[in-house]
Design an enzyme around this catalytic site. Structure first.
Site, PDB file in Angstrom:
ATOM      1  N   ASN A   1       0.745  -1.116  -0.093  1.00  0.00           N
ATOM      2  CA  ASN A   1      -0.026   0.080   0.090  1.00  0.00           C
ATOM      3  C   ASN A   1       1.089   1.256   0.123  1.00  0.00           C
ATOM      4  O   ASN A   1       1.540   1.641   1.093  1.00  0.00           O
ATOM      5  CB  ASN A   1      -0.967   0.154   1.129  1.00  0.00           C
ATOM      6  CG  ASN A   1      -1.744   1.310   1.191  1.00  0.00           C
ATOM      7  OD1 ASN A   1      -1.969   2.126   0.367  1.00  0.00           O
ATOM      8  ND2 ASN A   1      -2.494   1.393   2.284  1.00  0.00           N
ATOM      9  N   TRP A   2       0.895   1.735  -1.269  1.00  0.00           N
ATOM     10  CA  TRP A   2       1.850   3.037  -1.179  1.00  0.00           C
ATOM     11  C   TRP A   2       1.554   4.368  -0.707  1.00  0.00           C
ATOM     12  O   TRP A   2       2.081   5.272  -0.476  1.00  0.00           O
ATOM     13  CB  TRP A   2       2.364   3.445  -2.751  1.00  0.00           C
ATOM     14  CG  TRP A   2       2.968   1.930  -3.320  1.00  0.00           C
ATOM     15  CD1 TRP A   2       3.441   0.788  -2.813  1.00  0.00           C
ATOM     16  CD2 TRP A   2       3.475   2.076  -4.767  1.00  0.00           C
ATOM     17  NE1 TRP A   2       4.110   0.048  -3.936  1.00  0.00           N
ATOM     18  CE2 TRP A   2       4.299   0.747  -4.894  1.00  0.00           C
ATOM     19  CE3 TRP A   2       3.475   3.100  -5.936  1.00  0.00           C
ATOM     20  CZ2 TRP A   2       4.739   0.525  -6.210  1.00  0.00           C
ATOM     21  CZ3 TRP A   2       3.970   2.533  -7.133  1.00  0.00           C
ATOM     22  CH2 TRP A   2       4.595   1.265  -7.374  1.00  0.00           C
ATOM     23  N   LYS A   3       0.076   4.328  -0.333  1.00  0.00           N
ATOM     24  CA  LYS A   3      -0.521   5.645   0.301  1.00  0.00           C
ATOM     25  C   LYS A   3      -0.229   6.981  -0.710  1.00  0.00           C
ATOM     26  O   LYS A   3      -0.259   6.625  -1.699  1.00  0.00           O
ATOM     27  CB  LYS A   3       0.017   5.598   1.684  1.00  0.00           C
ATOM     28  CG  LYS A   3      -0.273   4.257   2.586  1.00  0.00           C
ATOM     29  CD  LYS A   3      -0.149   4.640   4.015  1.00  0.00           C
ATOM     30  CE  LYS A   3      -0.328   3.142   4.653  1.00  0.00           C
ATOM     31  NZ  LYS A   3      -0.172   3.472   6.194  1.00  0.00           N
TER      32      LYS A   3
ATOM     33  N   HIS B   1      -9.503   0.822   5.284  1.00  0.00           N
ATOM     34  CA  HIS B   1      -8.232   1.167   5.703  1.00  0.00           C
ATOM     35  C   HIS B   1      -8.474   2.249   7.059  1.00  0.00           C
ATOM     36  O   HIS B   1      -9.301   3.022   6.777  1.00  0.00           O
ATOM     37  CB  HIS B   1      -7.269   1.642   4.799  1.00  0.00           C
ATOM     38  CG  HIS B   1      -5.837   1.756   5.224  1.00  0.00           C
ATOM     39  ND1 HIS B   1      -5.558   2.828   6.397  1.00  0.00           N
ATOM     40  CD2 HIS B   1      -4.727   0.994   5.255  1.00  0.00           C
ATOM     41  CE1 HIS B   1      -4.074   2.300   6.545  1.00  0.00           C
ATOM     42  NE2 HIS B   1      -3.556   1.288   5.952  1.00  0.00           N
TER      43      HIS B   1
ATOM     44  N   GLU C   1      -7.075   4.540   7.822  1.00  0.00           N
ATOM     45  CA  GLU C   1      -6.786   6.120   7.681  1.00  0.00           C
ATOM     46  C   GLU C   1      -7.835   6.674   6.789  1.00  0.00           C
ATOM     47  O   GLU C   1      -8.432   7.851   7.088  1.00  0.00           O
ATOM     48  CB  GLU C   1      -5.611   6.210   6.800  1.00  0.00           C
ATOM     49  CG  GLU C   1      -4.379   5.862   7.493  1.00  0.00           C
ATOM     50  CD  GLU C   1      -3.074   5.666   6.901  1.00  0.00           C
ATOM     51  OE1 GLU C   1      -2.156   5.121   7.445  1.00  0.00           O
ATOM     52  OE2 GLU C   1      -3.067   5.460   5.331  1.00  0.00           O
TER      53      GLU C   1
ATOM     54  N   GLU D   1      -5.164  -5.198  10.483  1.00  0.00           N
ATOM     55  CA  GLU D   1      -4.162  -4.194  10.593  1.00  0.00           C
ATOM     56  C   GLU D   1      -4.521  -3.489  12.031  1.00  0.00           C
ATOM     57  O   GLU D   1      -5.204  -2.620  12.189  1.00  0.00           O
ATOM     58  CB  GLU D   1      -4.056  -3.173   9.806  1.00  0.00           C
ATOM     59  CG  GLU D   1      -3.458  -3.774   8.212  1.00  0.00           C
ATOM     60  CD  GLU D   1      -3.013  -2.424   7.663  1.00  0.00           C
ATOM     61  OE1 GLU D   1      -1.976  -2.524   7.171  1.00  0.00           O
ATOM     62  OE2 GLU D   1      -4.053  -1.773   7.122  1.00  0.00           O
TER      63      GLU D   1
ATOM     64  N   GLY E   1       2.513   2.412  10.781  1.00  0.00           N
ATOM     65  CA  GLY E   1       3.351   3.162  10.731  1.00  0.00           C
ATOM     66  C   GLY E   1       4.292   3.802  11.970  1.00  0.00           C
ATOM     67  O   GLY E   1       4.789   4.820  11.860  1.00  0.00           O
TER      68      GLY E   1
ATOM     69  N   SER F   1       3.627  -2.358  10.384  1.00  0.00           N
ATOM     70  CA  SER F   1       5.114  -2.352  10.675  1.00  0.00           C
ATOM     71  C   SER F   1       5.711  -3.594  10.187  1.00  0.00           C
ATOM     72  O   SER F   1       6.820  -4.311  11.039  1.00  0.00           O
ATOM     73  CB  SER F   1       5.466  -1.981  11.874  1.00  0.00           C
ATOM     74  OG  SER F   1       4.970  -0.556  12.237  1.00  0.00           O
TER      75      SER F   1
ATOM     76  N   GLY G   1       3.174  -1.263   4.265  1.00  0.00           N
ATOM     77  CA  GLY G   1       3.211  -0.105   3.981  1.00  0.00           C
ATOM     78  C   GLY G   1       4.637   0.387   3.675  1.00  0.00           C
ATOM     79  O   GLY G   1       5.045   0.370   2.646  1.00  0.00           O
ATOM     80  N   GLY G   2       5.426   1.153   4.851  1.00  0.00           N
ATOM     81  CA  GLY G   2       6.656   1.792   4.340  1.00  0.00           C
ATOM     82  C   GLY G   2       7.560   0.812   3.618  1.00  0.00           C
ATOM     83  O   GLY G   2       8.172   1.428   2.717  1.00  0.00           O
TER      84      GLY G   2
END
Length: 256
Positions: A9-11, A97, A99, A169, A175, A214, A235-236
């Protein structure tokens, strides 16, 4: 036997150069890797470029997206329909998600509508569920996850989960650098599967449940060694070809 899925997920990250370098790097890193589905969800602006890059050569990368609307067309400024996503080759669509739930006030019921709309259009929903830190400390994790899944089951039937992906999640791990231990994640994944099994053991046995929060190359192997963890929503670490490929390789190795 469930097939693991590792999805990036590149957000809200990316540029033309970054998308090009990342996908080319991923292709190189994933050569010869079997036994895991690898997907990416770039920002909508870069779906066209990603489709072109993935379409060239022998890429096995699956194209996904980060959101969808509940309307097919019309006066809905800024929204994206399932058919538009399909037009650009996207098949795995992230919904629910934390967010989106927090920053866009998306309710369980609204997320369930998105789920139904994606299924109706032949796309794969990647349904994110998870609890806040306060809910975790109050021992409400399983109840929160069950409620979020039941928004789909109660409106569409448990069979709607066939072919879909669930991504557990914990919000407090997204994150933050914090992560659930492999044992804790397995316990929640098993509870989620057991909850679905109350409606249908067959559906529960087949549904892919990813872990997200993470996930890194250093901890991926421990997660994937667990019997109920079927890959990851990353994510990251998905913004780096080497790191993301290492996670995908760990999934492929663990599930052989």
């Amino acid at each position: 036997m469930r097939h693991p899925v590792v999805m990036g997920n590149w957000k809200l990250n990316g540029s033309k150069e970054m998308v090009s370098n990342l996908l080319k790097g991923l292709d190189a890193e994933l050569k010869g890797v079997e036994g895991v589905d690898v997907a990416v969800a770039p920002p909508a602006m870069y779906l066209d470029l990603a489709e072109q890059l993935i379409g060239k050569g022998e890429s096995k990368i699956i194209l996904g997206a980060q959101n969808v609307d509940v309307n097919a067309s019309g006066a809905f400024t800024g929204d994206i329909s399932p058919e538009m996503l399909k037009d650009f080759g996207a098949s795995h669509i992230i919904i629910g998600h934390s967010e989106r739930r927090e920053y866009h006030s998306e309710s369980d019921e609204f997320v369930a509508k998105k789920f139904a709309f994606l299924k109706e259009h032949g796309l794969t929903p990647v349904l994110c569920i998870g609890e806040s830190e306060a809910q975790n400390e109050a021992g409400e994790t399983v109840a929160v996850c069950a409620r979020q899944i039941d928004a789909v089951i109660n409106t569409q039937g448990v069979e709607a989960l066939d072919g879909a992906i669930i991504a557990y999640e914990p919000i407090w791990a997204i994150g933050t650098g914090k992560a659930a231990t492999a044992d804790d994640a397995q316990r929640i994944h098993a509870a989620i599967r057991a909850h679905i099994a109350e409606k249908s053991e067959e559906v529960a046995k087949k549904v892919v449940i990813q872990y997200g929060g993470s996930v890194k190359p250093e901890n991926a192997e421990a997660y994937f060694a667990q019997p109920d963890i079927d890959g990851a929503l990353v994510g990251g670490a998905a913004l780096n070809a080497e790191s993301f490929a290492a996670i995908a390789k760990a999934a492929a190795k663990a599930k052989k």
